[in-house]
Design a protein around this motif. Structure first.
Motif, PDB file in Angstrom:
ATOM      1  N   LEU A  27       0.862  -1.180   0.000  1.00  0.00           N
ATOM      2  CA  LEU A  27       0.000   0.000   0.000  1.00  0.00           C
ATOM      3  C   LEU A  27       0.893   1.222   0.000  1.00  0.00           C
ATOM      4  O   LEU A  27       1.840   1.307   0.785  1.00  0.00           O
ATOM      5  N   GLY A  28       0.622   2.159  -0.895  1.00  0.00           N
ATOM      6  CA  GLY A  28       1.312   3.439  -0.875  1.00  0.00           C
ATOM      7  C   GLY A  28       0.359   4.493  -0.355  1.00  0.00           C
ATOM      8  O   GLY A  28      -0.797   4.547  -0.780  1.00  0.00           O
ATOM      9  N   VAL A  29       0.829   5.303   0.592  1.00  0.00           N
ATOM     10  CA  VAL A  29      -0.008   6.403   1.093  1.00  0.00           C
ATOM     11  C   VAL A  29       0.781   7.690   0.887  1.00  0.00           C
ATOM     12  O   VAL A  29       1.940   7.793   1.303  1.00  0.00           O
ATOM     13  N   TRP A  30       0.184   8.635   0.173  1.00  0.00           N
ATOM     14  CA  TRP A  30       0.853   9.895  -0.164  1.00  0.00           C
ATOM     15  C   TRP A  30       0.239  11.019   0.665  1.00  0.00           C
ATOM     16  O   TRP A  30      -0.929  11.353   0.509  1.00  0.00           O
ATOM     17  N   VAL A  31       1.036  11.555   1.575  1.00  0.00           N
ATOM     18  CA  VAL A  31       0.545  12.553   2.519  1.00  0.00           C
ATOM     19  C   VAL A  31       1.033  13.929   2.086  1.00  0.00           C
ATOM     20  O   VAL A  31       2.237  14.235   2.182  1.00  0.00           O
ATOM     21  N   GLY A  32       0.127  14.717   1.535  1.00  0.00           N
ATOM     22  CA  GLY A  32       0.463  16.067   1.110  1.00  0.00           C
ATOM     23  C   GLY A  32      -0.687  16.980   1.507  1.00  0.00           C
ATOM     24  O   GLY A  32      -1.184  16.888   2.628  1.00  0.00           O
ATOM     25  N   THR A  33      -1.124  17.838   0.587  1.00  0.00           N
ATOM     26  CA  THR A  33      -2.285  18.692   0.851  1.00  0.00           C
ATOM     27  C   THR A  33      -3.466  17.819   1.278  1.00  0.00           C
ATOM     28  O   THR A  33      -4.154  18.104   2.238  1.00  0.00           O
ATOM     29  N   GLY A  34      -3.668  16.740   0.536  1.00  0.00           N
ATOM     30  CA  GLY A  34      -4.635  15.714   0.924  1.00  0.00           C
ATOM     31  C   GLY A  34      -3.888  14.422   1.214  1.00  0.00           C
ATOM     32  O   GLY A  34      -2.665  14.430   1.366  1.00  0.00           O
ATOM     33  N   VAL A  35      -4.621  13.328   1.289  1.00  0.00           N
ATOM     34  CA  VAL A  35      -3.984  12.021   1.489  1.00  0.00           C
ATOM     35  C   VAL A  35      -4.486  11.090   0.389  1.00  0.00           C
ATOM     36  O   VAL A  35      -5.685  10.802   0.305  1.00  0.00           O
ATOM     37  N   GLY A  36      -3.573  10.654  -0.481  1.00  0.00           N
ATOM     38  CA  GLY A  36      -3.924   9.739  -1.562  1.00  0.00           C
ATOM     39  C   GLY A  36      -3.339   8.373  -1.318  1.00  0.00           C
ATOM     40  O   GLY A  36      -2.512   8.189  -0.421  1.00  0.00           O
ATOM     41  N   GLY A  37      -3.741   7.413  -2.124  1.00  0.00           N
ATOM     42  CA  GLY A  37      -3.192   6.074  -1.944  1.00  0.00           C
ATOM     43  C   GLY A  37      -3.309   5.238  -3.187  1.00  0.00           C
ATOM     44  O   GLY A  37      -4.039   5.574  -4.127  1.00  0.00           O
ATOM     45  N   GLY A  38      -2.562   4.157  -3.200  1.00  0.00           N
ATOM     46  CA  GLY A  38      -2.631   3.184  -4.282  1.00  0.00           C
ATOM     47  C   GLY A  38      -2.257   1.837  -3.700  1.00  0.00           C
ATOM     48  O   GLY A  38      -1.499   1.757  -2.732  1.00  0.00           O
ATOM     49  N   TYR A  70      -7.400  14.309   9.257  1.00  0.00           N
ATOM     50  CA  TYR A  70      -6.439  14.373  10.361  1.00  0.00           C
ATOM     51  C   TYR A  70      -4.993  14.415   9.882  1.00  0.00           C
ATOM     52  O   TYR A  70      -4.136  14.970  10.560  1.00  0.00           O
ATOM     53  N   ALA A  71      -4.718  13.810   8.714  1.00  0.00           N
ATOM     54  CA  ALA A  71      -3.329  13.698   8.272  1.00  0.00           C
ATOM     55  C   ALA A  71      -3.005  14.524   7.034  1.00  0.00           C
ATOM     56  O   ALA A  71      -1.848  14.641   6.662  1.00  0.00           O
ATOM     57  N   GLY A  72      -3.998  15.117   6.392  1.00  0.00           N
ATOM     58  CA  GLY A  72      -3.729  15.954   5.226  1.00  0.00           C
ATOM     59  C   GLY A  72      -3.278  17.352   5.658  1.00  0.00           C
ATOM     60  O   GLY A  72      -3.792  17.886   6.644  1.00  0.00           O
ATOM     61  N   ARG A  73      -2.322  17.921   4.939  1.00  0.00           N
ATOM     62  CA  ARG A  73      -1.781  19.227   5.320  1.00  0.00           C
ATOM     63  C   ARG A  73      -2.867  20.302   5.371  1.00  0.00           C
ATOM     64  O   ARG A  73      -2.902  21.122   6.295  1.00  0.00           O
ATOM     65  N   ALA A  74      -3.755  20.312   4.389  1.00  0.00           N
ATOM     66  CA  ALA A  74      -4.792  21.347   4.346  1.00  0.00           C
ATOM     67  C   ALA A  74      -5.714  21.262   5.563  1.00  0.00           C
ATOM     68  O   ALA A  74      -6.067  22.284   6.158  1.00  0.00           O
ATOM     69  N   SER A  75      -6.092  20.052   5.957  1.00  0.00           N
ATOM     70  CA  SER A  75      -6.954  19.892   7.130  1.00  0.00           C
ATOM     71  C   SER A  75      -6.214  20.254   8.406  1.00  0.00           C
ATOM     72  O   SER A  75      -6.793  20.845   9.326  1.00  0.00           O
ATOM     73  N   MET A  76      -4.922  19.911   8.481  1.00  0.00           N
ATOM     74  CA  MET A  76      -4.141  20.271   9.667  1.00  0.00           C
ATOM     75  C   MET A  76      -4.011  21.793   9.766  1.00  0.00           C
ATOM     76  O   MET A  76      -4.093  22.371  10.852  1.00  0.00           O
ATOM     77  N   GLU A  77      -3.816  22.445   8.611  1.00  0.00           N
ATOM     78  CA  GLU A  77      -3.750  23.912   8.606  1.00  0.00           C
ATOM     79  C   GLU A  77      -5.061  24.518   9.108  1.00  0.00           C
ATOM     80  O   GLU A  77      -5.055  25.420   9.960  1.00  0.00           O
TER      81      GLU A  77
END
Lengths: 336, 336
Positions: free
Chosen positions: A146-157, A199-206
Motif C-alpha cells: 500500500l502506498g499512502v501519499w501525505v500532502g495537501t490531501g492524502v492519496g493512496g494506491g 487528520y493527516a492531510g496538510r490542508a486539514s491540519m492547517e
C-alpha cells in the motif's frame, strides 16, 4: 518478478524507452525511462488557460524528451479521478478547464500523432507513484504494497499480488477517505466526516491549527505562516520548536494513519506500506517511524512482518511509475 | 465467469462430485456437491476427545456421503487460523486437542486413503462460506466481494477479481479485527481494543450488556438469558420489546459495521458485501438493511453501486464453499 528489462515483450524484440508524465496543478514533470533507469527529464509549467493549453504543455514536455515517435509507450499520471480504461479525467480540480470529463488519452493520442500500436496510458498520479515505488523504489521486491501519499490531501494506491489494483469502479486505494472516527469527527475536504485525510492531510491540519489559534490557543504554525499557505516546512519548524498545537496535530495525524493503515493491513494482508508525499518529505524519517509504531500496536497478527517505509524515488516517482504503466508488456515490467 | 460445470477441467473429462466439510466446535457438517448443487448432506457431532477423534469424525462424515473414493476433491473449512498452503490448523480454540498446530490435511489424506491425485484442501471456515456465497449464493455474478460473518465473533473473507484472497501471510479478510475506535474502546477477544468484533460480535455484546446491567442499567437481555449464553434469539426478543440497552448495543454494532465495511469498500473497491452468521440470521433482513445504510452514508464515492446483502446459503455455506475450494480446476468453478 521477471529479471528481464522493463519492456521485455515489446514486439520484434526491440526494446525502446518509455516516457512518463506527472501532470500536476503547478508543473508537468516528464521522464524518459530506459530499462528501468531515468535517462532524461523535462519540466514545463502547467498552463492555466484550459484543456488545449494543458495538452500542448504535455506535448512540449514529450518533445523535450525526444518525442513520442521513438518510444514504446507514453504514460500519464494525473491528479484527479480517472477512468483508466478509457483514459478520461473525470474530475481534476487542480487543472484549469478540467471541471468536466476530459478524454485526455484521445486528445493526447492525436496531438502526439502516436501510432495506434504505441500504448498511451492515463492513470491517477498516486497510482503511478505507487507503481514507481513498487517496481523501482522502496517496495521493490514485494508484491503486496500500500502506498499512502501525505500532502495537501492524502492519496493512496494498492498493489496486490504484484499488480496495481484499480477495482471494478476504478476507486481502489483511496486510503485518505477511510474513516478513523466512528461518529462525527473533523470534516473532510470530500464533505464527509472523520476521514484519515481530515487528520493527516496538510490542508486539514492547517485549517485545524487556524481554528485553534482563533479560539485562543496561539501557535507558531499561524504565526510563521501568516496568511500564506501553511507549508510542510512550517510544520517541521514548529515541531522542532516544541509548539504544543503542532505536536498535538502531528500526534493525531500519526494515530489516524496508524489506524487506517492497520485496517488496510488487516483486511488484505500487506507486506509493505510506503509513505510518500510532501509532509513526510519535510518531517523526515522519524515521522514514518512513528507511523510504523502506530500501525504495529494495532495489528491483529503479532508479531507482524509488515514494514512501513519512506518512499525513495522522490519527486520523480509519479512520472517514473506512469512510464512503467505504459510498458507494452502490460505489467511485466521490472528493473534490470 | 465460466458457464461450464463446477469442475470443468477435471482430467479425462469425467466430472465427479466434490465433498465439502464444515468442521466446527459443535458439529461436522458435510455436503456432497454435484455440478454446483448439493445432492447429499451428513452431520456428525464434533467429538471432544482430541485430534484422532476429530479426524475419525470427519472420516465418518465423508463415509456417510459415499466416501472419498468416488469424488474429485475434498474440502475442509475449519474455524481457526489455517495455513492453507500446507493444510495445517495453526490454532483452533474450539476443537479439543487443537491448541497446537495440527497437520490436518496430511492426517486426513492418510485416514481417508485419498489418492494423491485427489485434491484435499483445508481453509478457514469463513473463507469457505464466502466462496460458497460468491459462487452459488448472494454474491453470485460479482467478482469483488467481502463476506462478513457476525456470530460469537466477527469473521470475514474477501474475493477480489473473482478469486479468494489469502494474502502473503494467509491473513487477508480479517474484518473483525479492523479498528473502529482510534484510541482505546472496548477490549476485543484478541486482546487489542476498539475492533469491529468488540462492538458487533455476540460475545462482546453479551459482555457489555452484563456490564451495564451490573452497573445499574437493568436490561431484558440479562433477565432473559440469566446465567446462560445470551443467544442471538435473546437479542431479537429484547429488541422487539424495545429494551434500551439492546437497542443501544445494536446501534453501536450497526455503526461499527458501517465504518469497517465502508473502509473496506473504499480501500479495495467492492461490488457486494455479504452479511452472514447467527446474529443477522436471527435479527432478520432489517439488520442488514440498517448496515447497508450505515455503509452508504460513509462512502467516498457517491452514489455508490455497492450493495450490502444477507447471505442466502444458510448453514450449508461453509461446507458448500469448502467443496468448491477443492475442485481440481483450481478456481475455475461455476454453477451450471
Amino acid at each position: 518478478m521477471s529479471s528481464d528489462g522493463p519492456h521485455a515483450t515489446a514486439p520484434g524484440g526491440v526494446r525502446r524507452p518509455l516516457i512518463g508524465i506527472d501532470l500536476g496543478g503547478t508543473k508537468v514533470q516528464g521522464v524518459l525511462v530506459d530499462h528501468g533507469t531515468v535517462v532524461g527529464d523535462a519540466k514545463v509549467a502547467t498552463p492555466m488557460g484550459g484543456v488545449a493549453d494543458v495538452v500542448a504543455a504535455v506535448v512540449e514536455c514529450v518533445g523535450r524528451l525526444g518525442g513520442a515517435g521513438s518510444v514504446d509507450g507514453v504514460g500519464i499520471g494525473a491528479a484527479g479521478v480517472i477512468d483508466a480504461a478509457t483514459g478520461t479525467l473525470l474530475q481534476a480540480p487542480n487543472l484549469a478547464g478540467f471541471d468536466r470529463p476530459v478524454p485526455l488519452a484521445a486528445l493526447l493520442g492525436d496531438a502526439l500523432e502516436l501510432p495506434s500500436s504505441t500504448p498511451l496510458v492515463v492513470d491517477n498520479d498516486v497510482n503511478a507513484a505507487v507503481v514507481g515505488e513498487h517496481r523501482l523504489g522502496a517496495a521493490r521486491g514485494f508484491d503486496n504494497v500500500l502506498g499512502v501519499w501525505v500532502g495537501t490531501g492524502v492519496g493512496g494506491g494498492i498493489v496486490l499480488d504484484g499488480r496495481l489494483r484499480r477495482g471494478p469502479a476504478g476507486g481502489a486505494g483511496e486510503i485518505g477517505h477511510v474513516g478513523v472516527v466512528v461518529d462525527g469527527g473533523r470534516q473532510c475536504r470530500c464533505g464527509l466526516f472523520g476521514h484519515l485525510e481530515s487528520y493527516a492531510g496538510r490542508a486539514s491540519m492547517e485549517a485545524e491549527a487556524r481554528r485553534r489559534h482563533d479560539a485562543g490557543t496561539p501557535t507558531l504554525l499561524v504565526e510563521m505562516a501568516g496568511r500564506k499557505r501553511m507549508k510542510s516546512s512550517v510544520f517541521a519548524k514548529a515541531l522542532e520548536a516544541g509548539d504544543e498545537v503542532a505536536l498535538d496535530l502531528l500526534d493525531e495525524a500519526v494515530q489516524a494513519l496508524g489506524m487506517a493503515l492497520a485496517a488496510a493491513a488487516t483486511l488484505v494482508d500487506l507486506e509493505v506500506v510506503v509513505v510518500g508525499g510532501g509532509v513526510p518529505g519535510k518531517l523526515g524519517s522519524r515521522f514514518v517511524g512513528r507511523v510504523e509504531q502506530a500501525v504495529r500496536t494495532r495489528l491483529f497478527v503479532r508479531p507482524s512482518p509488515l514494514r512501513v517505509v519512506p518512499a525513495t524515488l522522490g519527486d520523480l516517482a509519479g512520472a517514473l511509475g506512469a512510464a512503467l504503466l505504459a510498458a507494452p508488456a502490460g505489467g511485466v515490467v521490472a528493473p534490470q
